[in-house]
Write a protein that holds these residues in place. Structure first.
Motif, PDB file in Angstrom:
ATOM      1  N   LEU A  26      18.086 -27.201 -20.905  1.00 15.57           N
ATOM      2  CA  LEU A  26      18.914 -27.938 -21.852  1.00 15.57           C
ATOM      3  C   LEU A  26      19.183 -29.311 -21.256  1.00 15.57           C
ATOM      4  N   ARG A  41      16.871 -28.781 -26.343  1.00 15.95           N
ATOM      5  CA  ARG A  41      16.288 -27.716 -25.519  1.00 15.95           C
ATOM      6  C   ARG A  41      14.809 -28.014 -25.333  1.00 15.95           C
ATOM      7  N   TRP A  67      18.519 -19.686 -30.202  1.00 13.73           N
ATOM      8  CA  TRP A  67      17.406 -20.633 -30.243  1.00 13.73           C
ATOM      9  C   TRP A  67      16.376 -20.239 -31.288  1.00 13.73           C
ATOM     10  N   VAL A  91      18.402 -22.700 -19.059  1.00 17.86           N
ATOM     11  CA  VAL A  91      18.895 -21.952 -20.213  1.00 17.86           C
ATOM     12  C   VAL A  91      19.057 -20.476 -19.892  1.00 17.86           C
TER      13      VAL A  91
END
Length: 377
Positions: A370, A365, A349, A305
């Motif tokens: 991910l 996630r 997020w 990520v």
């Protein structure tokens, strides 16, 4: 006296495509091979079928231009033409049959009966007879069953390409030629704009994709009609092409004429040029995304990520799309809105749970990565 300008333009476009295919296949030009010319075989003509008396094209003896044609040797590489019976595909088939033997290629055709109109099977067979009279061999009229997934236009297209793929594999065809023109390209760009699609959709139809080639993308639809008229080639106009129930038909007969009226001529050409420019950009971004994806994949196949967040949005969304497709999302059902939502797992997020994507795929996630996986895995 040379051929009609429209005929010459179509032949030139087809010749360029066929020359590339012949080079790939190592075909021997027909002039260097002198196979025994078989006796002509009478072809039955269905009642009501329009014909061009005394003309045989391509693999047979004579073209409508009056020039004799030497057939390609038996066993030479085969090119199939997808033919609906309309002006675009008939002009393409005629030009291909004229040019291919000179490059050592055989020419066949496939016409697909979608079964969506009364008498469609008879019309498909009439088209097949017409093509055999023009000297194409093999020629098939293939009936398909059109489903409902994705709407009638999408379902018919899926069924058609599935039939063409099977025919190409069955005959070992080098390529399948499609009769899409610059007008079709302009319509595709407008449809992409209306749907809010990204650069790849706005890039329109590629001139080459896998076994498929579109030699006429730089020519307009009027040229194909002129070419058929100049050679007395009968054509059939599909009533679905004028039916306002179909989105593409409305674009063709309502949207584009309005644009031409209020913005001036050249809109079709400008939209096709836009497609070419978008294709260059999309190709470059796709290459960037492929390289980036290799760098940010973790040993267990997830996406890092942190590294994703550092990518430009256009590249990052392409990486996400590639990962979703690899996990099993159907390409035709994965839209920009899906990718925008997945992108929030990287850039916004807040502890969101798994996101459900088409094809039973979910994105989640987890521990700074991910993960795309099938639901239930």
């Amino acid at each position: 006296m040379g051929p009609h300008p429209a005929v010459a333009a179509i032949r030139l476009a087809v010749r360029r495509t066929l020359a590339e295919l012949a080079a790939e296949a190592g075909a021997v030009p027909g002039g260097q091979v002198r196979p025994r010319t078989p006796a002509p075989v009478p072809v039955p003509v269905l009642a009501g079928t329009a014909t061009v008396p005394g003309t045989l094209i391509g693999n047979a003896r004579r073209h409508p231009s009056g020039l004799p044609r030497t057939p390609a040797a038996p066993g030479s590489p085969l090119v199939l033409v997808a033919v609906s019976g309309g002006a675009d595909s008939m002009a393409l088939a005629t030009a291909t049959a004229f040019e291919a033997p000179k490059l050592g290629l055989r020419v066949g055709a496939v016409t697909v009966d979608h079964g969506l109109q009364d008498g469609s099977a008879e019309r498909a067979e009439q088209v097949a007879v017409r093509l055999r009279e023009l000297g194409l061999d093999p020629v098939e009229a293939v009936a398909v069953r059109v489903g409902r997934e994705g709407g009638p236009e999408s379902a018919a297209r899926d069924a058609r390409y599935a039939a063409l793929d099977l025919a190409a594999e069955r005959h070992g065809a080098l390529a399948v030629l499609l009769g899409h023109t610059r007008d079709d390209q302009a319509e595709t760009v407008l449809l992409g704009l209306a749907r809010g699609s990204g650069a790849r959709s706005l890039a329109g139809m590629p001139a080459q994709k896998g076994r498929y080639r579109r030699p006429l993308l730089e020519l307009d639809r009027a040229a194909t009609r002129q070419a058929c008229a100049a050679q007395s080639i009968p054509v059939w106009d599909d009533p679905h092409n004028a039916d306002p129930a179909y989105t593409r038909s409305r674009v063709r007969h309502e949207v584009l004429p309005v644009l031409e009226k209020h913005l001036g001529g050249g809109v079709v050409e400008a939209l096709a040029r836009t497609a070419r420019l978008f294709r260059d950009d999309a190709d470059a971004l796709d290459q960037w995304a492929a390289l980036a994806e290799r760098d940010l994949r973790t040993p267990d196949g997830a996406l890092d990520v942190g590294k994703l967040a550092e990518l430009p949005p256009a590249v990052r969304r392409r990486v996400l799309r590639r990962a979703a497709l690899r996990a099993g999302c159907p390409a035709g059902d994965l839209f920009a809105r899906h990718l925008e939502t997945v992108d929030l797992l990287v850039t916004g997020w807040r502890g969101q749970g798994p996101l459900h994507l088409p094809g039973g795929v979910e994105a989640v996630r987890r521990c700074g990565t991910l993960v795309f996986r099938r639901q239930g895995d």
